[in-house]
Design a protein around this motif. Sequence first.
Motif, PDB file in Angstrom:
ATOM      1  N   UNK A 148      -7.156   3.919   6.963  1.00 23.13           N
ATOM      2  CA  UNK A 148      -7.103   3.175   5.711  1.00 23.13           C
ATOM      3  C   UNK A 148      -6.943   1.684   5.963  1.00 23.13           C
ATOM      4  N   UNK A 149      -6.318   1.346   7.080  1.00 24.23           N
ATOM      5  CA  UNK A 149      -6.084  -0.048   7.464  1.00 24.23           C
ATOM      6  C   UNK A 149      -6.306  -0.160   8.960  1.00 24.23           C
ATOM      7  N   UNK A 150      -6.941  -1.263   9.369  1.00 21.05           N
ATOM      8  CA  UNK A 150      -7.053  -1.585  10.789  1.00 21.05           C
ATOM      9  C   UNK A 150      -6.499  -2.984  10.995  1.00 21.05           C
ATOM     10  N   UNK A 151      -5.615  -3.127  11.982  1.00 23.75           N
ATOM     11  CA  UNK A 151      -5.018  -4.422  12.317  1.00 23.75           C
ATOM     12  C   UNK A 151      -5.556  -4.871  13.670  1.00 23.75           C
ATOM     13  N   UNK A 152      -6.041  -6.091  13.711  1.00 24.30           N
ATOM     14  CA  UNK A 152      -6.604  -6.637  14.949  1.00 24.30           C
ATOM     15  C   UNK A 152      -6.100  -8.052  15.152  1.00 24.30           C
TER      16      UNK A 152
ATOM     17  N   UNK B 171       0.843  -1.201   0.000  1.00 24.72           N
ATOM     18  CA  UNK B 171       0.000   0.000   0.000  1.00 24.72           C
ATOM     19  C   UNK B 171       0.875   1.246   0.000  1.00 24.72           C
ATOM     20  N   UNK B 172       0.375   2.299  -0.620  1.00 28.95           N
ATOM     21  CA  UNK B 172       1.031   3.601  -0.515  1.00 28.95           C
ATOM     22  C   UNK B 172       0.889   4.087   0.922  1.00 28.95           C
ATOM     23  N   UNK B 173       1.771   4.992   1.373  1.00 32.33           N
ATOM     24  CA  UNK B 173       1.691   5.464   2.760  1.00 32.33           C
ATOM     25  C   UNK B 173       0.283   5.902   3.136  1.00 32.33           C
ATOM     26  N   UNK B 174      -0.194   5.411   4.261  1.00 35.53           N
ATOM     27  CA  UNK B 174      -1.565   5.677   4.681  1.00 35.53           C
ATOM     28  C   UNK B 174      -1.634   5.664   6.202  1.00 35.53           C
ATOM     29  N   UNK B 175      -2.854   5.738   6.722  1.00 36.62           N
ATOM     30  CA  UNK B 175      -3.050   5.782   8.177  1.00 36.62           C
ATOM     31  C   UNK B 175      -3.555   4.423   8.651  1.00 36.62           C
ATOM     32  N   UNK B 176      -2.818   3.847   9.591  1.00 34.63           N
ATOM     33  CA  UNK B 176      -3.067   2.481  10.026  1.00 34.63           C
ATOM     34  C   UNK B 176      -3.372   2.466  11.520  1.00 34.63           C
ATOM     35  N   UNK B 177      -4.493   1.872  11.886  1.00 38.72           N
ATOM     36  CA  UNK B 177      -4.825   1.677  13.285  1.00 38.72           C
ATOM     37  C   UNK B 177      -4.482   0.265  13.718  1.00 38.72           C
ATOM     38  N   UNK B 178      -3.963   0.122  14.926  1.00 42.60           N
ATOM     39  CA  UNK B 178      -3.678  -1.191  15.497  1.00 42.60           C
ATOM     40  C   UNK B 178      -4.408  -1.278  16.835  1.00 42.60           C
ATOM     41  N   UNK B 179      -5.283  -2.275  16.970  1.00 40.60           N
ATOM     42  CA  UNK B 179      -5.997  -2.452  18.224  1.00 40.60           C
ATOM     43  C   UNK B 179      -5.001  -2.927  19.273  1.00 40.60           C
ATOM     44  N   UNK B 180      -4.846  -2.134  20.339  1.00 38.78           N
ATOM     45  CA  UNK B 180      -3.778  -2.355  21.307  1.00 38.78           C
ATOM     46  C   UNK B 180      -4.336  -2.536  22.717  1.00 38.78           C
ATOM     47  N   UNK B 181      -3.512  -3.191  23.608  1.00 42.40           N
ATOM     48  CA  UNK B 181      -2.176  -3.710  23.322  1.00 42.40           C
ATOM     49  C   UNK B 181      -2.239  -4.856  22.337  1.00 42.40           C
ATOM     50  N   UNK B 182      -1.155  -5.085  21.619  1.00 44.83           N
ATOM     51  CA  UNK B 182      -1.145  -6.124  20.590  1.00 44.83           C
ATOM     52  C   UNK B 182       0.275  -6.568  20.315  1.00 44.83           C
ATOM     53  N   UNK B 183       0.385  -7.681  19.594  1.00 39.59           N
ATOM     54  CA  UNK B 183       1.683  -8.156  19.129  1.00 39.59           C
ATOM     55  C   UNK B 183       2.386  -7.006  18.413  1.00 39.59           C
ATOM     56  N   UNK B 184       3.507  -6.569  18.968  1.00 41.69           N
ATOM     57  CA  UNK B 184       4.095  -5.295  18.575  1.00 41.69           C
ATOM     58  C   UNK B 184       4.689  -5.280  17.176  1.00 41.69           C
ATOM     59  N   UNK B 185       4.935  -6.437  16.585  1.00 42.94           N
ATOM     60  CA  UNK B 185       5.506  -6.468  15.243  1.00 42.94           C
ATOM     61  C   UNK B 185       4.574  -5.852  14.201  1.00 42.94           C
ATOM     62  N   UNK B 186       3.275  -5.892  14.445  1.00 43.62           N
ATOM     63  CA  UNK B 186       2.344  -5.285  13.491  1.00 43.62           C
ATOM     64  C   UNK B 186       2.603  -3.787  13.367  1.00 43.62           C
ATOM     65  N   UNK B 187       2.611  -3.096  14.491  1.00 44.39           N
ATOM     66  CA  UNK B 187       2.834  -1.652  14.452  1.00 44.39           C
ATOM     67  C   UNK B 187       4.199  -1.324  13.873  1.00 44.39           C
ATOM     68  N   UNK B 188       5.199  -2.096  14.258  1.00 41.08           N
ATOM     69  CA  UNK B 188       6.552  -1.833  13.777  1.00 41.08           C
ATOM     70  C   UNK B 188       6.627  -1.996  12.259  1.00 41.08           C
TER      71      UNK B 188
ATOM     72  N   UNK C 181      -8.429  -1.796   4.329  1.00 45.58           N
ATOM     73  CA  UNK C 181      -8.214  -3.192   4.699  1.00 45.58           C
ATOM     74  C   UNK C 181      -8.491  -3.407   6.178  1.00 45.58           C
ATOM     75  N   UNK C 182      -9.009  -4.584   6.484  1.00 37.71           N
ATOM     76  CA  UNK C 182      -8.988  -5.102   7.846  1.00 37.71           C
ATOM     77  C   UNK C 182      -8.058  -6.302   7.845  1.00 37.71           C
ATOM     78  N   UNK C 183      -7.006  -6.242   8.651  1.00 38.34           N
ATOM     79  CA  UNK C 183      -6.048  -7.333   8.781  1.00 38.34           C
ATOM     80  C   UNK C 183      -6.298  -8.004  10.127  1.00 38.34           C
ATOM     81  N   UNK C 184      -6.686  -9.274  10.101  1.00 39.63           N
ATOM     82  CA  UNK C 184      -6.996 -10.019  11.324  1.00 39.63           C
ATOM     83  C   UNK C 184      -5.946 -11.112  11.511  1.00 39.63           C
ATOM     84  N   UNK C 185      -5.192 -11.014  12.585  1.00 40.98           N
ATOM     85  CA  UNK C 185      -4.169 -11.993  12.931  1.00 40.98           C
ATOM     86  C   UNK C 185      -4.809 -13.034  13.848  1.00 40.98           C
ATOM     87  N   UNK C 186      -5.005 -14.243  13.321  1.00 42.13           N
ATOM     88  CA  UNK C 186      -5.653 -15.309  14.067  1.00 42.13           C
ATOM     89  C   UNK C 186      -4.656 -16.373  14.551  1.00 42.13           C
TER      90      UNK C 186
END
Length: 335
Positions: free
Chosen positions: A135-139, A93-110, A168-173
Amino acid sequence: MSVSPEGLEHGGRLNQAVRQWGIPRSDWLDLSTGISPYGYPVPAIPESVWQRLPEGDDGLDAVARDWLGLPAGAGCLPVAGSQAALQTLPALRLPCRVGVVAPAYAEHARAWQRGGHEVVLLTVDEVEKALTGLDVLVCVNPNNPTGTLLPAATLRRWHQQLATCGGWLVVDEAFLDASMGESLATDAHLTGLVVLRSLGKFFGLAGLRAGLMVAEPALCHALQQALGPWAMSHPARYVMAQAVQDQAWQQQQRQRLREDRQRLDGLLNDAGLSPRGDSHLFAWCPGDQSQVHFEALAKQGVLVRYFAEPQALRFGLAGSEAQWDRLRSALSALA
């Protein structure tokens, strides 16, 4: 809330614990990783698997699809652990705004921040209001490290709102198999939904480095191109195919993990630590004495995960009666 990706820690860092506490590696009880103590019994791997490069038409796609119940329109890409996918996705993806539901596995944000994206950490209660600006949410579901399990209906609602604007919604299961949660993999044919799965936790095969990304075929193809050929080794593909087809072993695994989590909760409650979370692989124990308890356990050679914000400990499962006895003894010393 912005996030700094530097200095991230992971569980299982026994060499560091040995240096810090002066206790030999063989004398540690490591409960810091949240990985099943019961590993899938890996079969003998044929010599030809070691000698030949992996091929995409080896049958793994079909058995993985059957395991996850994927619809015909979903893409399915084997990867070298879900880590390989999550750290490569930001480049798509081109640079965008990404939300990470936290606290969470820190590698996602990094990963997203290193990819040039603006990353914001959100509590579950903040997501609804923030979605219009993302633009993206990681959960991570169930969450790592808290074990909190979000309803699939909530995740589907978030995905629908993001997808209408090309998000995008990125769901880490990664921990879902060891919970009572519902997978979103069955919706992975929908545009803007990415689901990551792993054999590392439930199957106890973290060292195998084997996982899956399921999403619309175009996105799976883009990730495959970014990763290059032979993204997962031939032995890893072979073992994954055996493991995901072994339904009897998976059923047995779920039962013993449920029972062990109940046993762990009993010990932690007796020690006044109030365990929480919906994962059967670990317990989350928040409390303002967490660092004190972490150090007290470490001095006894019991390694757990300590989190500073919010202050909490995460306990994995013991793998033998001797280990359970040792944990009980160490916890009794906290009182």
